[in-house]
Design a protein around this motif. Structure first.
Motif, PDB file in Angstrom:
ATOM      1  N   ALA A  22     -65.626  38.417 158.502  1.00  0.00           N
ATOM      2  CA  ALA A  22     -64.486  38.311 157.597  1.00  0.00           C
ATOM      3  C   ALA A  22     -63.176  38.345 158.374  1.00  0.00           C
ATOM      4  O   ALA A  22     -62.914  39.291 159.134  1.00  0.00           O
ATOM      5  N   THR A  23     -62.361  37.332 158.168  1.00  0.00           N
ATOM      6  CA  THR A  23     -61.031  37.277 158.762  1.00  0.00           C
ATOM      7  C   THR A  23     -60.070  38.101 157.919  1.00  0.00           C
ATOM      8  O   THR A  23     -60.013  37.941 156.697  1.00  0.00           O
ATOM      9  N   ILE A  24     -59.311  38.985 158.553  1.00  0.00           N
ATOM     10  CA  ILE A  24     -58.310  39.790 157.849  1.00  0.00           C
ATOM     11  C   ILE A  24     -57.079  38.924 157.633  1.00  0.00           C
ATOM     12  O   ILE A  24     -56.558  38.320 158.568  1.00  0.00           O
ATOM     13  N   ASP A  25     -56.610  38.868 156.381  1.00  0.00           N
ATOM     14  CA  ASP A  25     -55.494  37.987 156.040  1.00  0.00           C
ATOM     15  C   ASP A  25     -54.499  38.737 155.162  1.00  0.00           C
ATOM     16  O   ASP A  25     -54.865  39.259 154.106  1.00  0.00           O
ATOM     17  N   ALA A  26     -53.239  38.785 155.613  1.00  0.00           N
ATOM     18  CA  ALA A  26     -52.193  39.492 154.862  1.00  0.00           C
ATOM     19  C   ALA A  26     -51.779  38.742 153.607  1.00  0.00           C
ATOM     20  O   ALA A  26     -51.072  39.289 152.757  1.00  0.00           O
ATOM     21  N   ARG A  27     -52.193  37.473 153.464  1.00  0.00           N
ATOM     22  CA  ARG A  27     -51.810  36.675 152.299  1.00  0.00           C
ATOM     23  C   ARG A  27     -52.869  36.697 151.203  1.00  0.00           C
ATOM     24  O   ARG A  27     -52.659  36.154 150.119  1.00  0.00           O
ATOM     25  N   THR A  28     -54.006  37.314 151.487  1.00  0.00           N
ATOM     26  CA  THR A  28     -55.150  37.308 150.565  1.00  0.00           C
ATOM     27  C   THR A  28     -55.241  38.625 149.814  1.00  0.00           C
ATOM     28  O   THR A  28     -54.915  39.679 150.353  1.00  0.00           O
ATOM     29  N   GLU A  29     -55.690  38.549 148.572  1.00  0.00           N
ATOM     30  CA  GLU A  29     -55.963  39.753 147.794  1.00  0.00           C
ATOM     31  C   GLU A  29     -57.464  39.879 147.591  1.00  0.00           C
ATOM     32  O   GLU A  29     -58.142  38.908 147.258  1.00  0.00           O
ATOM     33  N   GLY A  30     -57.971  41.092 147.798  1.00  0.00           N
ATOM     34  CA  GLY A  30     -59.387  41.334 147.583  1.00  0.00           C
ATOM     35  C   GLY A  30     -60.241  40.643 148.616  1.00  0.00           C
ATOM     36  O   GLY A  30     -59.902  40.576 149.805  1.00  0.00           O
ATOM     37  N   LEU A  31     -61.359  40.099 148.172  1.00  0.00           N
ATOM     38  CA  LEU A  31     -62.337  39.457 149.048  1.00  0.00           C
ATOM     39  C   LEU A  31     -62.468  37.992 148.647  1.00  0.00           C
ATOM     40  O   LEU A  31     -62.537  37.676 147.459  1.00  0.00           O
ATOM     41  N   VAL A  32     -62.526  37.112 149.640  1.00  0.00           N
ATOM     42  CA  VAL A  32     -62.766  35.686 149.396  1.00  0.00           C
ATOM     43  C   VAL A  32     -64.059  35.307 150.100  1.00  0.00           C
ATOM     44  O   VAL A  32     -64.182  35.474 151.323  1.00  0.00           O
ATOM     45  N   LEU A  33     -65.013  34.814 149.338  1.00  0.00           N
ATOM     46  CA  LEU A  33     -66.292  34.378 149.880  1.00  0.00           C
ATOM     47  C   LEU A  33     -66.431  32.867 149.751  1.00  0.00           C
ATOM     48  O   LEU A  33     -65.762  32.235 148.922  1.00  0.00           O
ATOM     49  N   ASP A  34     -67.317  32.313 150.544  1.00  0.00           N
ATOM     50  CA  ASP A  34     -67.609  30.885 150.422  1.00  0.00           C
ATOM     51  C   ASP A  34     -68.245  30.599 149.063  1.00  0.00           C
ATOM     52  O   ASP A  34     -68.912  31.461 148.471  1.00  0.00           O
ATOM     53  N   THR A  35     -68.037  29.381 148.587  1.00  0.00           N
ATOM     54  CA  THR A  35     -68.580  29.008 147.276  1.00  0.00           C
ATOM     55  C   THR A  35     -70.111  29.090 147.225  1.00  0.00           C
ATOM     56  O   THR A  35     -70.697  29.142 146.144  1.00  0.00           O
ATOM     57  N   ALA A  36     -70.764  29.139 148.396  1.00  0.00           N
ATOM     58  CA  ALA A  36     -72.224  29.290 148.427  1.00  0.00           C
ATOM     59  C   ALA A  36     -72.673  30.608 147.801  1.00  0.00           C
ATOM     60  O   ALA A  36     -73.826  30.753 147.384  1.00  0.00           O
ATOM     61  N   TRP A  37     -71.741  31.588 147.695  1.00  0.00           N
ATOM     62  CA  TRP A  37     -72.068  32.882 147.113  1.00  0.00           C
ATOM     63  C   TRP A  37     -71.925  32.895 145.588  1.00  0.00           C
ATOM     64  O   TRP A  37     -72.304  33.884 144.948  1.00  0.00           O
ATOM     65  N   ALA A  38     -71.413  31.854 145.011  1.00  0.00           N
ATOM     66  CA  ALA A  38     -70.995  31.896 143.604  1.00  0.00           C
ATOM     67  C   ALA A  38     -72.102  32.302 142.638  1.00  0.00           C
ATOM     68  O   ALA A  38     -71.838  32.948 141.614  1.00  0.00           O
ATOM     69  N   LYS A  39     -73.345  31.963 142.938  1.00  0.00           N
ATOM     70  CA  LYS A  39     -74.435  32.270 142.011  1.00  0.00           C
ATOM     71  C   LYS A  39     -75.403  33.303 142.568  1.00  0.00           C
ATOM     72  O   LYS A  39     -76.511  33.470 142.038  1.00  0.00           O
ATOM     73  N   ARG A  40     -74.952  34.024 143.585  1.00  0.00           N
ATOM     74  CA  ARG A  40     -75.826  35.033 144.193  1.00  0.00           C
ATOM     75  C   ARG A  40     -75.896  36.287 143.327  1.00  0.00           C
ATOM     76  O   ARG A  40     -74.940  36.646 142.626  1.00  0.00           O
TER      77      ARG A  40
END
Length: 334
Positions: free
Chosen positions: A178-196
């Motif tokens: 996971a890349t730490i990003d000061a512009r992001t809120e919470g967690l961003v996952l790849d769309t491959a996780w959408a139905k996990r």
């Protein structure tokens, strides 16, 4: 009788004139406060945050019931990390006649950062879309949390393409960088996780994955476990990649030492008042975390800022709206 009527008429005239004068004074005060707030906003953009802060307070003292002044001060204090005080001021602005729709838009991210999901779910749909509202209602009943030791050191890596560094997360049986990003809120996952099964989705089934609001049930970072983590999706070129917002890792008051490749995390996210380091003010808004440098504000991930931090141990203290730079030069122990 005529004298009484004349007197009563005169009193009505005087009362009307007094009311008119009072309205005129109130309108003049509001106009003057609007100019003060506009000047404060300009100073804030220029990085002169303490001069801006003084003007925001002046506007509120001049007009304690002026909703515009109260909203501006509340928004500013929330950006500096005083989330609860900022939220109360904005709520008071609504009570004193401010535009409810405009104030709701300002309150939504503050309630999100405070974890006040009951209040977030109660905001109008103009401020909280359907999927986000459904997620807020879920998190209201299944509150996010962090479990782990009082403090711990975790590996992280910095390079030219990930200026704030990368950490290793474990979600279910998968390891994710996971890349730490000061512009992001919470967690961003790849769309491959959408139905996990490790996630819960909220929103219409017809929505594209990148438009879905979600919650990751458990995310492990070193010895810490985050539960019920607000999550979004993006095209990240594989399920093994993610982005973690500085707001999420910031809950553990992290101290980064890029020279040693270590970050110290603290349960509760509190630092003692005597914690060492040069204090640099921060602002957090919908575009990310900014630091004040001279007469300008820079994104925390800006290359100029990171060139300085690359040789320093630095600590994020979001509760106080500051970064503390502890050392520059030869590495020493955390």
């Amino acid at each position: 009788m005529r004298v009484f009527r004349a007197t009563a008429g005169a009193l009505l005239v005087v009362g009307a004139l007094a009311a008119s004068a009072s309205r005129s004074r109130a309108q003049t005060l509001v106009a003057q406060n609007q100019r003060i707030v506009a000047r404060a906003d300009t100073l804030l953009i220029a990085g002169r945050i303490f001069a801006a802060e003084s003007l925001y307070y002046i506007a509120v003292r001049r007009g304690p019931r002026d909703p515009g002044a109260r909203l501006a001060l509340g928004r500013y204090l929330a950006q500096r990390g005083a989330l609860k005080v900022g939220a109360v001021l904005m709520e008071e602005a609504r009570y004193f006649g401010g535009d409810p729709a405009r104030i709701a838009v300002e309150l939504a991210p503050v309630y999100q950062r405070l974890g006040e999901y009951n209040h977030l779910a109660a905001l109008p749909s103009s401020a909280v879309p359907y999927g986000e509202r459904m997620r807020a209602e879920y998190l209201r009943d299944n509150r996010p949390g962090i479990s782990g030791p009082d403090s711990a050191s975790v590996d992280y890596a910095v390079n030219d393409s990930q200026l704030l560094g990368r950490v290793t997360l474990v979600i279910g049986a998968d390891t994710v960088l996971a890349t730490i990003d000061a512009r992001t809120e919470g967690l961003v996952l790849d769309t491959a996780w959408a139905k996990r099964k490790e996630l819960r989705r909220f929103g219409a089934r017809t929505l594209a994955a990148r438009d879905v609001d979600a919650v990751t049930l458990a995310v492990v970072l070193g010895p810490y476990t985050f539960t019920n983590v607000p999550t979004h999706f993006a095209e990240l070129r594989g399920a093994a990649k993610a982005t973690i917002g500085l707001d999420l890792i910031g809950q553990l008051a992290p101290s980064f030492d890029p020279r040693r490749g270590k970050v110290v995390l603290r349960a509760g996210g509190r630092l003692p008042a005597s914690f060492p380091g040069l204090r640099i003010a921060t602002l957090t808004n919908d575009r990310g975390v900014y630091v004040v440098k001279g007469e300008t504000i820079f994104p925390l991930g800006h290359p100029d800022v990171q060139r300085y931090f690359r040789n320093s141990r630095w600590t994020l203290n979001p509760k106080k709206g500051e970064v503390l730079v502890d050392s520059v030069g030869t590495p020493n122990a955390l």
